[in-house]
Scaffold this motif. Sequence first.
Motif, PDB file in Angstrom:
ATOM      1  N   ASN A   1     -18.003  -6.480  16.639  1.00 27.40           N
ATOM      2  CA  ASN A   1     -19.389  -6.968  16.266  1.00 27.40           C
ATOM      3  C   ASN A   1     -19.735  -6.636  14.810  1.00 27.40           C
ATOM      4  O   ASN A   1     -20.850  -7.495  14.763  1.00 27.40           O
ATOM      5  N   VAL A   2     -18.936  -6.470  13.986  1.00 19.25           N
ATOM      6  CA  VAL A   2     -19.282  -6.547  12.497  1.00 19.25           C
ATOM      7  C   VAL A   2     -18.808  -7.865  12.044  1.00 19.25           C
ATOM      8  O   VAL A   2     -17.681  -8.068  12.322  1.00 19.25           O
ATOM      9  N   PRO A   3     -19.582  -8.407  11.532  1.00 17.04           N
ATOM     10  CA  PRO A   3     -19.112  -9.908  11.073  1.00 17.04           C
ATOM     11  C   PRO A   3     -18.085  -9.806   9.792  1.00 17.04           C
ATOM     12  O   PRO A   3     -18.333  -8.991   9.068  1.00 17.04           O
ATOM     13  N   ALA A   4     -17.381 -10.954   9.786  1.00 17.83           N
ATOM     14  CA  ALA A   4     -16.348 -10.997   8.500  1.00 17.83           C
ATOM     15  C   ALA A   4     -17.264 -11.466   7.179  1.00 17.83           C
ATOM     16  O   ALA A   4     -18.282 -12.169   7.560  1.00 17.83           O
ATOM     17  N   ILE A   5     -16.474 -11.044   6.171  1.00 15.08           N
ATOM     18  CA  ILE A   5     -17.327 -11.408   5.009  1.00 15.08           C
ATOM     19  C   ILE A   5     -16.211 -12.578   4.291  1.00 15.08           C
ATOM     20  O   ILE A   5     -15.177 -12.352   4.260  1.00 15.08           O
ATOM     21  N   ARG A   6     -17.113 -13.530   3.719  1.00 18.16           N
ATOM     22  CA  ARG A   6     -16.305 -14.679   3.060  1.00 18.16           C
ATOM     23  C   ARG A   6     -16.725 -14.663   1.558  1.00 18.16           C
ATOM     24  O   ARG A   6     -16.158 -15.365   0.814  1.00 18.16           O
ATOM     25  N   VAL A   7     -17.831 -14.055   1.150  1.00 13.31           N
ATOM     26  CA  VAL A   7     -17.987 -14.065  -0.054  1.00 13.31           C
ATOM     27  C   VAL A   7     -18.542 -12.478  -0.398  1.00 13.31           C
ATOM     28  O   VAL A   7     -18.706 -11.589   0.302  1.00 13.31           O
TER      29      VAL A   7
ATOM     30  N   GLU B   1      -9.989 -10.671   1.390  1.00 13.95           N
ATOM     31  CA  GLU B   1      -9.233 -11.207   2.531  1.00 13.95           C
ATOM     32  C   GLU B   1      -9.969 -11.824   3.516  1.00 13.95           C
ATOM     33  O   GLU B   1     -11.099 -11.612   3.845  1.00 13.95           O
ATOM     34  N   GLU B   2      -9.340 -13.100   4.040  1.00 11.40           N
ATOM     35  CA  GLU B   2     -10.155 -13.658   5.152  1.00 11.40           C
ATOM     36  C   GLU B   2     -10.324 -12.796   6.342  1.00 11.40           C
ATOM     37  O   GLU B   2      -9.144 -11.928   6.639  1.00 11.40           O
ATOM     38  N   GLY B   3     -11.346 -12.531   6.825  1.00 12.67           N
ATOM     39  CA  GLY B   3     -11.608 -11.591   7.948  1.00 12.67           C
ATOM     40  C   GLY B   3     -11.953 -10.219   7.850  1.00 12.67           C
ATOM     41  O   GLY B   3     -11.989  -9.410   9.042  1.00 12.67           O
ATOM     42  N   VAL B   4     -11.976  -9.764   6.416  1.00 10.21           N
ATOM     43  CA  VAL B   4     -12.320  -8.543   6.445  1.00 10.21           C
ATOM     44  C   VAL B   4     -13.782  -8.363   6.819  1.00 10.21           C
ATOM     45  O   VAL B   4     -14.643  -8.967   6.855  1.00 10.21           O
ATOM     46  N   THR B   5     -13.780  -7.061   7.326  1.00  6.44           N
ATOM     47  CA  THR B   5     -15.227  -6.626   7.876  1.00  6.44           C
ATOM     48  C   THR B   5     -16.282  -6.311   6.535  1.00  6.44           C
ATOM     49  O   THR B   5     -15.640  -6.039   5.565  1.00  6.44           O
ATOM     50  N   ARG B   6     -17.541  -6.280   6.706  1.00  9.38           N
ATOM     51  CA  ARG B   6     -18.502  -5.728   5.822  1.00  9.38           C
ATOM     52  C   ARG B   6     -18.174  -4.612   5.366  1.00  9.38           C
ATOM     53  O   ARG B   6     -18.219  -4.407   3.972  1.00  9.38           O
ATOM     54  N   VAL B   7     -17.970  -3.483   6.090  1.00 11.47           N
ATOM     55  CA  VAL B   7     -17.614  -2.267   5.699  1.00 11.47           C
ATOM     56  C   VAL B   7     -16.402  -2.318   4.880  1.00 11.47           C
ATOM     57  O   VAL B   7     -16.393  -1.645   3.821  1.00 11.47           O
TER      58      VAL B   7
ATOM     59  N   ALA C   1     -15.047  -4.427   2.996  1.00 10.40           N
ATOM     60  CA  ALA C   1     -15.341  -5.256   1.923  1.00 10.40           C
ATOM     61  C   ALA C   1     -16.059  -4.444   1.009  1.00 10.40           C
ATOM     62  O   ALA C   1     -15.926  -4.241  -0.315  1.00 10.40           O
ATOM     63  N   LEU C   2     -17.076  -3.777   1.661  1.00 15.79           N
ATOM     64  CA  LEU C   2     -18.046  -2.879   0.500  1.00 15.79           C
ATOM     65  C   LEU C   2     -17.329  -1.781   0.206  1.00 15.79           C
ATOM     66  O   LEU C   2     -17.387  -1.147  -1.158  1.00 15.79           O
ATOM     67  N   SER C   3     -16.533  -1.190   0.858  1.00 16.87           N
ATOM     68  CA  SER C   3     -15.773  -0.075   0.456  1.00 16.87           C
ATOM     69  C   SER C   3     -14.439  -0.525  -0.489  1.00 16.87           C
ATOM     70  O   SER C   3     -14.572   0.181  -1.612  1.00 16.87           O
ATOM     71  N   ALA C   4     -13.777  -1.475  -0.356  1.00 18.57           N
ATOM     72  CA  ALA C   4     -13.011  -1.991  -1.490  1.00 18.57           C
ATOM     73  C   ALA C   4     -13.538  -2.384  -2.628  1.00 18.57           C
ATOM     74  O   ALA C   4     -13.266  -2.025  -3.811  1.00 18.57           O
ATOM     75  N   GLU C   5     -14.794  -3.089  -2.517  1.00 19.38           N
ATOM     76  CA  GLU C   5     -15.573  -3.333  -3.784  1.00 19.38           C
ATOM     77  C   GLU C   5     -15.880  -2.139  -4.616  1.00 19.38           C
ATOM     78  O   GLU C   5     -15.932  -2.020  -5.647  1.00 19.38           O
ATOM     79  N   ALA C   6     -16.551  -1.147  -3.880  1.00 24.36           N
ATOM     80  CA  ALA C   6     -16.856   0.054  -4.500  1.00 24.36           C
ATOM     81  C   ALA C   6     -15.679   0.853  -5.316  1.00 24.36           C
ATOM     82  O   ALA C   6     -15.879   1.193  -6.469  1.00 24.36           O
ATOM     83  N   VAL C   7     -14.622   0.760  -4.624  1.00 25.51           N
ATOM     84  CA  VAL C   7     -13.338   1.442  -5.241  1.00 25.51           C
ATOM     85  C   VAL C   7     -12.853   0.611  -6.468  1.00 25.51           C
ATOM     86  O   VAL C   7     -12.755   1.192  -7.477  1.00 25.51           O
ATOM     87  N   VAL C   8     -12.905  -0.772  -6.538  1.00 23.40           N
ATOM     88  CA  VAL C   8     -12.478  -1.567  -7.460  1.00 23.40           C
ATOM     89  C   VAL C   8     -13.464  -1.452  -8.631  1.00 23.40           C
ATOM     90  O   VAL C   8     -13.197  -1.548  -9.819  1.00 23.40           O
ATOM     91  N   ARG C   9     -14.725  -1.492  -8.328  1.00 17.68           N
ATOM     92  CA  ARG C   9     -15.592  -1.232  -9.233  1.00 17.68           C
ATOM     93  C   ARG C   9     -15.612  -0.009 -10.091  1.00 17.68           C
ATOM     94  O   ARG C   9     -15.603   0.189 -11.506  1.00 17.68           O
ATOM     95  N   ASP C  10     -15.313   1.187  -9.428  1.00 13.78           N
ATOM     96  CA  ASP C  10     -14.911   2.555 -10.075  1.00 13.78           C
ATOM     97  C   ASP C  10     -13.512   2.295 -10.841  1.00 13.78           C
ATOM     98  O   ASP C  10     -13.755   2.769 -12.087  1.00 13.78           O
ATOM     99  N   TYR C  11     -12.804   1.705 -10.420  1.00 14.49           N
ATOM    100  CA  TYR C  11     -11.681   1.646 -11.362  1.00 14.49           C
ATOM    101  C   TYR C  11     -11.658   0.540 -12.439  1.00 14.49           C
ATOM    102  O   TYR C  11     -11.366   0.939 -13.491  1.00 14.49           O
ATOM    103  N   GLU C  12     -12.535  -0.274 -12.123  1.00 15.93           N
ATOM    104  CA  GLU C  12     -12.928  -1.309 -13.203  1.00 15.93           C
ATOM    105  C   GLU C  12     -13.763  -0.579 -14.410  1.00 15.93           C
ATOM    106  O   GLU C  12     -13.580  -0.720 -15.511  1.00 15.93           O
TER     107      GLU C  12
END
Length: 141
Positions: free
Chosen positions: A25-31, A44-50, A52-63
């Motif tokens: 029931n969690v929608p996929a994120i495209r942006v 990635e196509e079809g990644v869940t919002r959770v 995507a947000l987790s991956a973004e948080a980690v990549v931002r910390d690394y960046e």
Amino acid sequence: MASVERLHRTAPLDLAKLEEDVVGNVPAIRVAPSGTMPDYVEHEEGVTRVGALSAEAVVRDYEAAAKEIEAMGAELINAAKRCEAMTAEVHNAIAFMRDTATSYREEAKKIFKRIEECSIFTEQVRKTCESVKLKMIDGKL
């Protein structure tokens, strides 16, 4: 009390089914949900919002850490430039000291020669005075 009895009569909780229902029931994120991300990652196509947000948080910390590392590199470059400038100043100071030492040696040589010339002249004057004195004593003057 009746509601408690009803809870006991229902089927046991199926955690796997619950997880499947939640994830389904969690929608996929495209942006990107929270602004721009570094250009070296893409959702990635079809990644869940959770996800995507987790991956973004980690990549931002690394960046952020990568930018700090780059900033340290820039500080190191500045330190190296200051060190090079100081080294050039040291070389100039050493050259000045060598020139000064050479000047002192030349001056010492001049003074040494002058003192010896004065000593020789003084000895000549003393001998001349002695000779004149002896001539005066002998009456040859």
